[in-house]
Design an enzyme around this catalytic site. Structure first.
Site, PDB file in Angstrom:
ATOM      1  CB  SER A  10       5.218   4.401  -1.841  1.00 23.52           C
ATOM      2  OG  SER A  10       6.449   3.300  -1.547  1.00 23.52           O
ATOM      3  CG  ASP A  18       5.430   5.708   6.227  1.00 21.09           C
ATOM      4  OD1 ASP A  18       6.601   5.352   5.651  1.00 21.09           O
ATOM      5  OD2 ASP A  18       4.382   5.727   5.723  1.00 21.09           O
ATOM      6  CG  HIS A  51       7.645   5.374   2.303  1.00 14.64           C
ATOM      7  ND1 HIS A  51       6.193   5.294   3.357  1.00 14.64           N
ATOM      8  CD2 HIS A  51       7.268   4.635   0.937  1.00 14.64           C
ATOM      9  CE1 HIS A  51       5.452   4.343   1.986  1.00 14.64           C
ATOM     10  NE2 HIS A  51       6.150   4.573   0.888  1.00 14.64           N
TER      11      HIS A  51
END
Length: 339
Positions: free
Chosen positions: A38, A304, A307
């Site tokens: 991600s 978040d 990340h």
């Protein structure tokens, strides 16, 4: 103090390992084939049935090419790969492999195969259901290579791939899965840490060799960051503000703390989403809700619970592009791009 991303000595030895062989010094447009999780996913998970998605507001709120609309990037703006590509002259970011009709971009800009929640191991991220493990990402590249051969022939493909960048950013989820509490029927007995590290190295090496066999010559392997400092790991281990989880960082030791990053004031709280489970980041009923993004994203390290923000990505990208051998070895990405 600098933010440092590095593998443990036994795991990968270097912050950034660049493997180069049989290169030719030929000018070309920047082509990048991106593999990973991600941290560099540009939207592949939008096309999967998965719990690991970043396709809703406020994700992408600062991403100018989409006018602030979510693209599937797990941050508020650009990823490290986006920033590096722009710095090296890319006219556009490599498109997600799973996005329809992306083959035409393969030769011109490369392709992004990265997938949120994916890992080096095939079963990493199983709880999120859909994801594309590294093994499958490499298989996707093999299909892209077949397309290139159809378009420009075998010799043309080999020459193009010699000059292209292969960027691999993966391993974080394998460690995060390891530190999470065991869930009945979904988890196996935990391996000793040294066995985990050796197994990660073995499997990653296998995939790198496969990419080399398929024609890759310029490799950038980005080290796992100080995971004991991310909000998720700190909350999981009830670590107070301003501290990191030593037990997590011992899996992936780092010499420097991850706090006091230059120009960033908040290295503790995530900009978006809660500090405690379920760590969700989404736009609430009104912009002032606790789930909405913080107002000044430029001051936060974490977007978040997992990340970094674009602001943090800018700092890391600059270090990887132009840093010395304490950051990138045997040389930085900008030097590699000119070979």
């Amino acid at each position: 103090m600098e933010i440092t991303y590095s593998f443990p000595q036994k795991l990968f030895n270097f912050t950034l390992l660049i493997w180069v062989s049989h290169l030719q010094a030929t000018a070309q447009s920047f082509t990048n084939f991106i593999f990973g999780d991600s941290l560099v996913d540009a939207g592949n998970n939008n096309y999967l049935f998965t719990l690991s998605k970043a396709d809703s507001s406020p994700y992408g709120i600062d991403f100018r090419p989409s006018n602030g609309q979510p693209t599937g990037r797990f941050t508020n703006g650009r990823t490290i790969s986006d920033i590096v590509g722009e710095a090296l002259g890319a006219k556009s970011a490599p498109t997600p492999y799973l996005e329809p009709n992306t083959e035409v971009n393969t030769i011109h800009s490369g392709i992004n195969y990265a997938s949120g929640s994916a890992g080096i191991f095939d079963d990493t991220g199983l709880l999120f259901i859909g994801r594309v493990p590294l093994r499958e990402q490499v298989s996707y590249f093999e299909k892209s290579r077949d397309y290139m051969v159809r378009m420009i022939g075998e010799n043309g493909t080999k020459e193009m791939l010699k000059k292209s960048m292969f960027t691999i950013t993966i391993g974080s989820n394998d460690i995060l899965n390891y530190i999470q509490p065991s869930i009945p029927f979904f988890t196996q007995d935990k391996l000793p840490i040294d066995v985990l590290q050796d197994s990660m190295v073995f499997h990653l090496t296998t995939h790198l060799k496969r990419l080399h066999e398929l024609g890759g010559r310029k490799f950038v392997v980005v080290g796992v960051g100080p995971l004991g400092c991310i909000p998720f790991a700190r909350a999981l281990n009830l670590i107070p503000a301003g501290k990191c989880s030593d037990s997590v960082n011992q899996i992936n030791p780092n010499e420097n703390e991850c706090f006091g990053v230059e120009g960033l004031e908040n290295a503790d709280k995530p900009c978006c989403g809660g500090y405690f489970p379920p760590f969700t980041c989404f736009k609430g009923p009104n912009q002032n809700s606790s789930q909405a993004a913080c107002e000044d994203r430029s001051k936060f390290v974490f977007w978040d619970a997992y990340h970094p923000t674009e602001a943090a990505n800018l700092i890391v990208a600059k270090a990887l592009l132009d840093g010395d051998q304490t950051v990138a070895t045997p040389f930085n990405i900008r030097y590699l791009s000119h070979l």
